[in-house]
Design an enzyme around this catalytic site. Structure first.
Site, PDB file in Angstrom:
ATOM      1  N   SER A 115      -4.021  -9.768 -80.334  1.00 34.41           N
ATOM      2  CA  SER A 115      -3.845 -10.528 -81.144  1.00 34.41           C
ATOM      3  C   SER A 115      -4.175 -11.255 -82.866  1.00 34.41           C
ATOM      4  O   SER A 115      -5.418 -10.490 -83.403  1.00 34.41           O
ATOM      5  CB  SER A 115      -5.222 -11.785 -80.608  1.00 34.41           C
ATOM      6  OG  SER A 115      -5.092 -13.903 -80.974  1.00 34.41           O
ATOM      7  N   TYR A 139     -11.704 -14.664 -75.826  1.00 37.16           N
ATOM      8  CA  TYR A 139     -10.612 -13.944 -76.287  1.00 37.16           C
ATOM      9  C   TYR A 139     -10.022 -13.448 -77.507  1.00 37.16           C
ATOM     10  O   TYR A 139      -9.980 -11.516 -77.344  1.00 37.16           O
ATOM     11  CB  TYR A 139      -9.728 -15.471 -76.510  1.00 37.16           C
ATOM     12  CG  TYR A 139      -7.910 -15.277 -76.156  1.00 37.16           C
ATOM     13  CD1 TYR A 139      -7.321 -14.000 -75.189  1.00 37.16           C
ATOM     14  CD2 TYR A 139      -7.359 -15.510 -77.996  1.00 37.16           C
ATOM     15  CE1 TYR A 139      -5.947 -13.498 -75.965  1.00 37.16           C
ATOM     16  CE2 TYR A 139      -6.056 -14.397 -77.689  1.00 37.16           C
ATOM     17  CZ  TYR A 139      -5.755 -13.906 -77.292  1.00 37.16           C
ATOM     18  OH  TYR A 139      -4.768 -13.516 -77.337  1.00 37.16           O
ATOM     19  N   LYS A 143      -9.775  -8.844 -77.646  1.00 38.26           N
ATOM     20  CA  LYS A 143      -8.698  -8.513 -77.768  1.00 38.26           C
ATOM     21  C   LYS A 143      -9.078  -7.279 -77.988  1.00 38.26           C
ATOM     22  O   LYS A 143      -8.243  -6.495 -78.767  1.00 38.26           O
ATOM     23  CB  LYS A 143      -7.887  -9.962 -78.362  1.00 38.26           C
ATOM     24  CG  LYS A 143      -6.837 -10.516 -77.434  1.00 38.26           C
ATOM     25  CD  LYS A 143      -5.855  -9.367 -76.501  1.00 38.26           C
ATOM     26  CE  LYS A 143      -4.962 -10.399 -75.918  1.00 38.26           C
ATOM     27  NZ  LYS A 143      -4.449  -9.538 -74.669  1.00 38.26           N
TER      28      LYS A 143
END
Ligand code: UDP
Length: 317
Positions: A115, A139, A143
């Site tokens: 991402s 988040y 990643k």
């Protein structure tokens, strides 16, 4: 080639499954359906409803497999701020388990859904793959941790891998069985929210005082069909012992208001909006530099914001 698609019943994973099948790949799916939908799994695939956190499910899913496309994971920034431990467990531990089980099963090819959130607030736009990685939310941190784990795995266990750093994925794919589109509940993504906006429940514009030309956030939107095309090109270009990182976007930015204007054009009526406070964790501008994917993979995204909006709209019917 037999590909295991983890997260193969979600929005992006299910699109990958359909497109891979249409190109002659054999498919297995591993998905716990926590956010995906089992009804997207087509006939002719091996579907294991199970978890990356369960070694037995993973071993079963990897039987006969040549390569893995790893989409499974939690992907909401806001939720990750509220539940960082869950993000660590599902995304990082789940990926660790997958890599270990791939090693045991002798599977050496991996394409991973990373991402743009790994970069955090960029110092320069467009963002290159070599830009500093300073995620601003759990988040993005998970990643990045997985990307680093895969780099180590390429060195220590000689796997062939690619991490694809998505910017804003949008649009929908029309398969022989109908449209595959975002079916999140609640929906947090801009384009479906704009298209569902009503006078009674107008889409909120998160921040109108950003340092951008119209005061709203700028993002780089990429059509899900172009995105999957890049996955297949990445899969076919994997090299043992190498972990390549590619940005996937369009290379262009659209403000929230520009997306609303495109949606008004597509629907033929003015989309009602409500100016609202900024959303926590949002950077002002995210635009990808996609020259690496273009030159190394021969990938060219061809579907613009209009197709993303009209395909999403068509998928609602
Ligand atoms: N956004 C918005 N209203 C919404 C959803 C999103 O104004 O209902 C904005 C959001 O602040 C961001 C952009 O639209 O600037 C894209 O947000 P989205 O959640 O679609 O993707 P993200 O950038 O978080 O991956």
């Amino acid at each position: 080639m037999h590909v295991l698609v983890t997260g193969g019943t979600g929005y992006i994973g299910s699109t990958a499954v359909e497109i891979l099948l249409s190109q002659g790949y054999q498919i297995s799916i591993l998905d716990d359906c926590s956010t995906g939908h089992a009804d997207t799994a087509p006939a002719g695939v091996t579907f294991i409803q199970g978890s990356l956190l369960n070694g037995g499910d993973l071993a079963q899913a990897l039987v006969g497999v040549d390569a893995v496309m790893h989409f499974a994971g939690k992907s909401l920034v806001g939720e990750s701020v509220e539940k960082p431990v869950m993000y660590q467990q599902v995304n990082v531990q789940g990926s660790r388990n997958l890599l270990d089980e791939m090693h045991k099963s002798g599977v050496t090819k991996l394409v991973f859904s990373s991402s743009a959130a790994t970069y955090g607030e960029p110092e320069h736009v467009p963002i290159l793959e070599s830009a500093p990685t300073k995620p601003t939310n759990p988040y993005g941190a998970t990643k990045l941790e997985i990307d680093q784990m895969i780099t180590a795995e390429a060195t220590s266990r000689d796997i062939a891998a690619a991490s694809l750093r998505y910017f804003n994925v949008a649009g929908a794919y029309k398969s022989d069985r109908g449209w595959l589109a975002e079916r999140h509940n609640p929906e947090t993504h801009l384009i479906p929210n704009v298209l569902r906006s009503t006078k009674e429940n107008p889409v909120k514009i998160f921040g109108t005082d950003w340092p951008t030309s119209d005061g709203t956030c700028v993002r780089d939107y990429v059509h899900v069909v172009d995105l999957i095309d890049a996955h297949i090109k990445a899969l076919e270009s994997l090299q043992p012992g190498k972990h390549e990182i590619y940005n996937l976007g369009s290379g262009d930015g659209y403000s929230v208001r520009q997306v609303v204007t495109a949606a008004s054009k597509a629907t033929g009526h003015e989309i009602p909006t409500l100016d609202s406070p900024r959303r926590a964790g949002d950077p002002a501008v995210l635009i990808a530099d996609i020259n690496k994917a273009k030159s190394k993979l021969g990938w060219i995204p061809t579907r613009g914001i209009e197709s993303m909006v009209t395909d999403t709209l068509a998928s609602f019917n």
